[in-house]
Scaffold this motif. Structure first.
Motif, short mmCIF file in Angstrom:
data_model
loop_
_atom_site.label_atom_id
_atom_site.label_comp_id
_atom_site.label_asym_id
_atom_site.label_seq_id
_atom_site.Cartn_x
_atom_site.Cartn_y
_atom_site.Cartn_z
N ALA A 186 1.00 -1.43 0.34
CA ALA A 186 -0.21 0.24 0.08
C ALA A 186 0.63 1.27 0.05
CB ALA A 186 -1.17 0.33 1.39
N GLU A 187 2.57 1.17 0.60
CA GLU A 187 3.18 2.10 0.86
C GLU A 187 4.11 2.00 -0.28
OE1 GLU A 187 6.93 4.65 1.80
OE2 GLU A 187 5.90 2.84 2.66
N PHE A 188 4.91 2.92 -1.04
CA PHE A 188 6.02 2.25 -1.09
C PHE A 188 7.26 3.54 -1.69
CE2 PHE A 188 8.66 0.28 -5.00
CZ PHE A 188 9.69 0.23 -4.08
N ARG A 189 8.33 3.39 -1.14
CA ARG A 189 9.43 4.97 -1.63
C ARG A 189 8.35 5.97 -0.88
NH1 ARG A 189 12.76 3.51 -6.46
NH2 ARG A 189 14.54 1.71 -5.89
N GLY A 190 6.83 5.94 -0.37
CA GLY A 190 6.59 7.16 0.17
C GLY A 190 5.33 7.53 -1.23
N TRP A 191 4.99 6.37 -1.97
CA TRP A 191 4.06 6.49 -3.10
C TRP A 191 2.81 5.77 -1.98
CZ3 TRP A 191 8.49 4.11 -6.99
CH2 TRP A 191 9.36 4.67 -7.16
N HIS A 192 1.98 6.21 -2.55
CA HIS A 192 0.81 5.93 -1.76
C HIS A 192 -0.45 4.81 -2.55
CE1 HIS A 192 1.72 6.79 2.65
NE2 HIS A 192 2.19 7.78 1.47
N VAL A 193 -0.89 4.05 -2.38
CA VAL A 193 -2.07 3.61 -2.80
C VAL A 193 -3.05 5.03 -2.88
CG1 VAL A 193 -3.80 2.03 -3.20
CG2 VAL A 193 -1.14 1.25 -3.27
N PRO A 194 -4.54 4.91 -3.87
CA PRO A 194 -5.20 6.25 -3.02
C PRO A 194 -5.81 5.78 -2.00
CG PRO A 194 -5.28 6.37 -5.48
CD PRO A 194 -4.52 4.90 -4.82
N GLU A 195 -6.09 6.33 -0.72
CA GLU A 195 -6.82 5.85 0.52
C GLU A 195 -8.59 5.46 -0.15
OE1 GLU A 195 -7.51 4.98 4.46
OE2 GLU A 195 -5.58 5.80 2.73
N VAL A 196 -9.26 5.87 -1.06
CA VAL A 196 -10.65 5.61 -1.69
C VAL A 196 -10.42 3.74 -1.92
CG1 VAL A 196 -10.50 5.77 -3.94
CG2 VAL A 196 -12.61 5.96 -2.34
N LEU A 197 -9.26 3.67 -2.68
CA LEU A 197 -9.02 1.87 -2.33
C LEU A 197 -9.35 1.22 -1.49
CD1 LEU A 197 -6.61 2.33 -6.10
CD2 LEU A 197 -9.31 1.88 -6.02
N LEU A 198 -8.47 1.29 -0.55
CA LEU A 198 -8.58 0.48 1.13
C LEU A 198 -9.76 1.10 1.93
CD1 LEU A 198 -4.72 2.18 1.86
CD2 LEU A 198 -5.26 0.07 0.24
N SER A 199 -11.06 1.48 0.93
CA SER A 199 -11.75 1.81 1.77
C SER A 199 -12.48 0.78 2.55
CB SER A 199 -12.33 2.97 1.93
OG SER A 199 -12.87 2.92 0.70
N GLY A 200 -12.93 -0.07 1.42
CA GLY A 200 -13.46 -1.17 1.07
C GLY A 200 -15.06 -0.79 0.91
N ASN A 201 -15.44 0.69 0.71
CA ASN A 201 -16.57 1.22 0.63
C ASN A 201 -16.89 0.94 -1.48
OD1 ASN A 201 -18.39 2.95 -1.00
ND2 ASN A 201 -19.02 3.83 1.36
N HIS A 202 -17.92 0.05 -1.97
CA HIS A 202 -17.85 -0.37 -3.38
C HIS A 202 -18.30 0.19 -3.91
CE1 HIS A 202 -15.89 -3.86 -2.58
NE2 HIS A 202 -16.67 -4.38 -1.49
N GLY A 203 -19.47 1.37 -3.44
CA GLY A 203 -19.43 2.32 -4.06
C GLY A 203 -18.71 3.38 -4.03
N ARG A 204 -17.94 4.35 -3.83
CA ARG A 204 -16.76 4.77 -3.45
C ARG A 204 -16.59 4.55 -4.52
NH1 ARG A 204 -14.64 6.64 1.12
NH2 ARG A 204 -13.51 8.21 0.23
N ILE A 205 -15.20 3.62 -4.48
CA ILE A 205 -14.56 2.86 -5.01
C ILE A 205 -15.29 2.60 -7.38
CG2 ILE A 205 -13.11 0.72 -5.77
CD1 ILE A 205 -12.55 -0.17 -3.14
N ALA A 206 -16.47 2.48 -6.90
CA ALA A 206 -17.04 2.92 -8.41
C ALA A 206 -17.04 3.79 -8.85
CB ALA A 206 -18.28 2.17 -8.67
N GLU A 207 -16.96 4.79 -7.89
CA GLU A 207 -17.37 6.39 -8.10
C GLU A 207 -16.16 6.54 -8.95
OE1 GLU A 207 -18.50 9.38 -9.90
OE2 GLU A 207 -20.15 7.77 -9.42
N TRP A 208 -14.87 6.52 -7.98
CA TRP A 208 -13.42 6.86 -8.11
C TRP A 208 -13.00 6.29 -9.08
CZ3 TRP A 208 -8.93 4.39 -8.96
CH2 TRP A 208 -7.29 5.06 -8.77
N ARG A 209 -13.64 4.84 -9.54
CA ARG A 209 -12.56 4.62 -11.35
C ARG A 209 -13.26 4.75 -12.44
NH1 ARG A 209 -13.05 -2.19 -8.47
NH2 ARG A 209 -10.29 -1.48 -8.35
N ARG A 210 -15.22 5.61 -11.98
CA ARG A 210 -15.75 6.07 -13.29
C ARG A 210 -14.78 7.20 -13.51
NH1 ARG A 210 -20.38 3.53 -11.20
NH2 ARG A 210 -20.35 5.86 -10.15
#
Length: 219
Positions: A186-210
Motif C-alpha cells: 500500500a506504500e512504497f518509497r512514499g508512494w501511496h495507494v489512493p485511500e479510497v481503494l483501501l476503504s472497502g466502500n465499493h460505491g465510492r470505489i466505483a465512482e472513483w474509477r469512473r
C-alpha cells in the motif's frame, strides 16, 4: 471461430500460440491455420515476389502468388472476410475488433517489405486494415495483434468472463480508457495507494474509477 493467416514466415507465430489468450482457446473456440505462400506459388524455386514496375527499391508480393494460395485453400471463392494489412487501411480499434470477433471465419493476409501488388487489395481482399501510421517490415506482427485482440473476445480466453467486461473501450467505461490499478504494498518509497481503494466502500470505489476513466479518456 476459424482464422487463417497467409504468411511467408509461419514459424513466427509459434510464440503467440503458447500464450494467453490464444493458447486458452486454441483447438476449442479457435481454429488457427498458418498458410505459407511458398507452398502454393505457381512460380519456380518458390518465388513469391518481384521487382516493382516503374523501378524503385524493394520487392512486391505478386498477385498471382496470393491468388494461387487462396484458390488452393478455398477454391474459387473464399466465402469469408479476407483482410489485407496495408497502410491507409481502416484503423484497427476496439469497434473493429468486436466486429471481427463476431465473424465465424477470417483470413489475414500478411506481406513483407514493399507490400502487396495493388491488385491483391483491389480484387482479392475484402478489407484493408492498418494498426497505425508507421512502417513495419512485414505483416506478421499486425496479424498477431489482430489474432490476440480477437482471441481475447472468445469464450474462455480470459479465465473469468468478467475480465473482459470493464476494460478500456468497453461499454461499461463509456468507451473510454481504463482507470488506474494498484496492488500491494500500500506504500512504497512514499508512494501511496489512493485511500479510497483501501476503504472497502465499493460505491465510492466505483465512482472513483469512473471519474479516473473519464479523466484519462479526455486527456
Amino acid at each position: 471461430m476459424q482464422i487463417d493467416v497467409f504468411t511467408l514466415i509461419p514459424h513466427a507465430f509459434a510464440w503467440i500460440t503458447e500464450q494467453r489468450p490464444v493458447a486458452a482457446v486454441l483447438g476449442d473456440e479457435l481454429e488457427l491455420r498458418l498458410v505459407n505462400y511458398r507452398d502454393y506459388t505457381p512460380l519456380r524455386a518458390g518465388q513469391v515476389d518481384d521487382e516493382p514496375y516503374g523501378g524503385g527499391a524493394g520487392m512486391v508480393l505478386r498477385v498471382d502468388v496470393v491468388a494461387a494460395a487462396l484458390a488452393a485453400v478455398y477454391g474459387p471463392e473464399p466465402g469469408r472476410r479476407v483482410i489485407a494489412f496495408t497502410l491507409g487501411g481502416r484503423q484497427l480499434d476496439q469497434r473493429l475488433v468486436e466486429e471481427l470477433a463476431a465473424e465465424p471465419a477470417l483470413t489475414l493476409l500478411s506481406s513483407r517489405f514493399e507490400g502487396f501488388d495493388e491488385r491483391v487489395l483491389e480484387h482479392l481482399a475484402t478489407d484493408r486494415v492498418s494498426i497505425g501510421p508507421y512502417v513495419l517490415s512485414g505483416g506478421e506482427l499486425l496479424a498477431m495483434v489482430v489474432l490476440d485482440a480477437v482471441a481475447r473476445r472468445l469464450p474462455g480466453a480470459l479465465g473469468s468472463e468478467e475480465s473482459g467486461l470493464e476494460e478500456s473501450f468497453s461499454a461499461e467505461l463509456e468507451g473510454g480508457v481504463e482507470y488506474p490499478h494498484y496492488t500491494r504494498p500500500a506504500e512504497f518509497r512514499g508512494w501511496h495507494v489512493p485511500e479510497v481503494l483501501l476503504s472497502g466502500n465499493h460505491g465510492r470505489i466505483a465512482e472513483w474509477r469512473r471519474t479516473q476513466s473519464r479523466a484519462r479518456s479526455s486527456a
